[in-house]
Design a protein around this motif. Structure first.
Motif, short mmCIF file in Angstrom:
data_model
loop_
_atom_site.label_atom_id
_atom_site.label_comp_id
_atom_site.label_asym_id
_atom_site.label_seq_id
_atom_site.Cartn_x
_atom_site.Cartn_y
_atom_site.Cartn_z
N PRO A 57 -6.64 -0.05 0.29
CA PRO A 57 -6.37 -1.27 -0.22
C PRO A 57 -7.50 -2.34 -0.53
O PRO A 57 -7.54 -3.12 -1.86
CB PRO A 57 -5.46 -2.21 0.93
CG PRO A 57 -5.14 -0.90 1.78
CD PRO A 57 -6.20 0.03 1.55
N VAL A 58 -8.48 -2.23 0.31
CA VAL A 58 -9.74 -3.07 0.01
C VAL A 58 -10.32 -2.53 -1.45
O VAL A 58 -10.91 -3.40 -2.20
CB VAL A 58 -10.84 -3.30 1.07
CG1 VAL A 58 -11.81 -3.96 0.75
CG2 VAL A 58 -9.72 -3.89 2.25
N ALA A 59 -10.47 -1.30 -1.67
CA ALA A 59 -11.05 -0.83 -2.96
C ALA A 59 -10.15 -1.19 -4.06
O ALA A 59 -10.94 -1.50 -5.00
CB ALA A 59 -11.07 0.69 -2.70
N GLN A 60 -8.60 -1.18 -3.79
CA GLN A 60 -7.98 -1.91 -4.89
C GLN A 60 -8.32 -3.22 -5.37
O GLN A 60 -8.21 -3.70 -6.46
CB GLN A 60 -6.50 -1.76 -4.58
CG GLN A 60 -5.97 0.02 -4.49
CD GLN A 60 -4.81 0.10 -3.40
OE1 GLN A 60 -4.01 -0.96 -3.52
NE2 GLN A 60 -4.76 1.48 -2.96
N GLN A 61 -8.50 -3.84 -4.13
CA GLN A 61 -8.99 -5.52 -4.29
C GLN A 61 -10.17 -5.43 -5.21
O GLN A 61 -10.28 -6.48 -5.96
CB GLN A 61 -9.03 -6.06 -2.89
CG GLN A 61 -7.70 -5.99 -2.61
CD GLN A 61 -7.88 -6.86 -1.05
OE1 GLN A 61 -8.77 -7.41 -0.62
NE2 GLN A 61 -6.68 -6.76 -0.03
#
Length: 322
Positions: A57-61
């Motif tokens: 999820p952090v990579a998506q952010q």
């Protein structure tokens, strides 16, 4: 880097080659990088980046913030890492029992759990763990025995440190002048020395610095100290392996394994010094000095521009034989 993604650099497996630039780009079409004549394909980096985006999820952010390039750099650094660690293992005749690799991954909850919050995935996590064990072994081998002899000086201003390091690389005769002109510390001591012999046991704050990762005849500059408020510029003159100081034979047993692995990273860099490397310009340039955050193990990586490097490494024209 966010807290969640700090494990991208866990035990420093994003290993550095001691190259400080990237040339005009890989000669082989479709390559993200070429290390020792071996190509790392663009498709490999692109596929792994897609996998990271799907699971983190952090990579998506980060992608939403326009930072997709940074994720790709971490992935490419990891690919280069494997080649460099493998090379160091061959040079040092290190073989890791696959049972140790399997057990380490299992202890972390298995392939899926062990690869969470990182650029790893179930197809790469065993390789990652194997490389981590190699770095640990490298660190343990040299922690109590490696000694470097340097001339050095300290300055407060990072810009001044980089500029003087670059000048001394181009003209080593200037280094003696910079040593003589170095300012005094707050306690009145001269912040410089010549022919200073350094061991980890006596200089713990330097354990993950580039002093241990370069060949004699190399100038390095990096921040150091608790607050990293000073910069050291050093000319590495000699590198010697000596018997441990009495009472320090088991020094590694009292040191954080992550710190040992960070030190092992520098040993791997030393072995990688003569390997050729080319980076596709789309991925930026190599930073052999790694991030300056004190809570991240030595983890050289790729950065977008040369002025984003955390320190400096330059081989002098009169490089000594190692």
């Amino acid at each position: 880097m966010s807290t969640v993604l700090k494990r991208f650099s866990l035990v420093g497996v994003a290993v550095a080659l001691l190259a400080t630039g990237c040339g005009t780009g890989p000669a082989k079409a479709g390559s993200a990088a070429i290390v020792d004549g071996q190509a790392i394909q663009l498709k490999t980096v692109q596929d792994r980046t897609t996998t990271v985006l799907k699971k983190e999820p952090v990579a998506q952010q980060m992608q939403n913030q326009g930072k997709l390039d940074q994720i790709s750099r971490w992935v490419l650094a990891d690919e280069i890492a494997h080649k460099i660690v493998e090379h160091a293992a061959q040079r040092e005749n290190i073989t890791i029992d696959e049972t140790r690799v399997y057990d380490a991954v299992k202890q972390r909850g298995g392939e899926d759990a062990a690869s969470q919050q990182s650029v790893q995935d179930p197809t790469t996590i065993h390789r990652f763990q194997r490389d981590a064990l190699v770095l640990g072994e490298l660190g343990r081998r040299y922690l109590a025995t490696l000694e470097v002899t340097v001339d050095y000086f300290q300055v407060k201003d990072p810009k001044e440190a980089r500029e003087k390091a670059e000048e001394a690389t181009a003209d080593p005769a200037k280094f003696a002048k910079f040593v003589q002109e170095a300012p005094r510390t707050s306690s009145g001591q001269q912040a410089s020395a010549t022919n200073q012999k350094i061991r980890v046991s006596e200089n713990a704050s330097l354990v993950e610095t580039m002093l241990w990762g370069v060949k004699p005849g190399t100038v390095v500059a990096f921040p150091f100290g608790q607050q990293q408020s000073s910069w050291m510029v050093a000319l590495v003159k000699e590198r010697t392996t000596l018997p441990p100081v009495p009472g320090e034979e088991d020094l590694a047993d009292s040191v954080d394994p992550k710190v040992i692995a960070g030190f092992g990273m520098r040993i791997a860099q030393f072995h990688a010094a003569d390997l050729g490397i080319e980076i596709n310009p789309r991925y930026g340039v190599w930073d052999p000095t790694g991030p300056s955050s004190p809570d991240v193990p030595a983890a050289p990586t790729l950065v977008a521009k040369p002025d984003e490097r955390a320190g400096f490494v330059g081989v002098t024209a009169t490089k000594n034989k190692s």
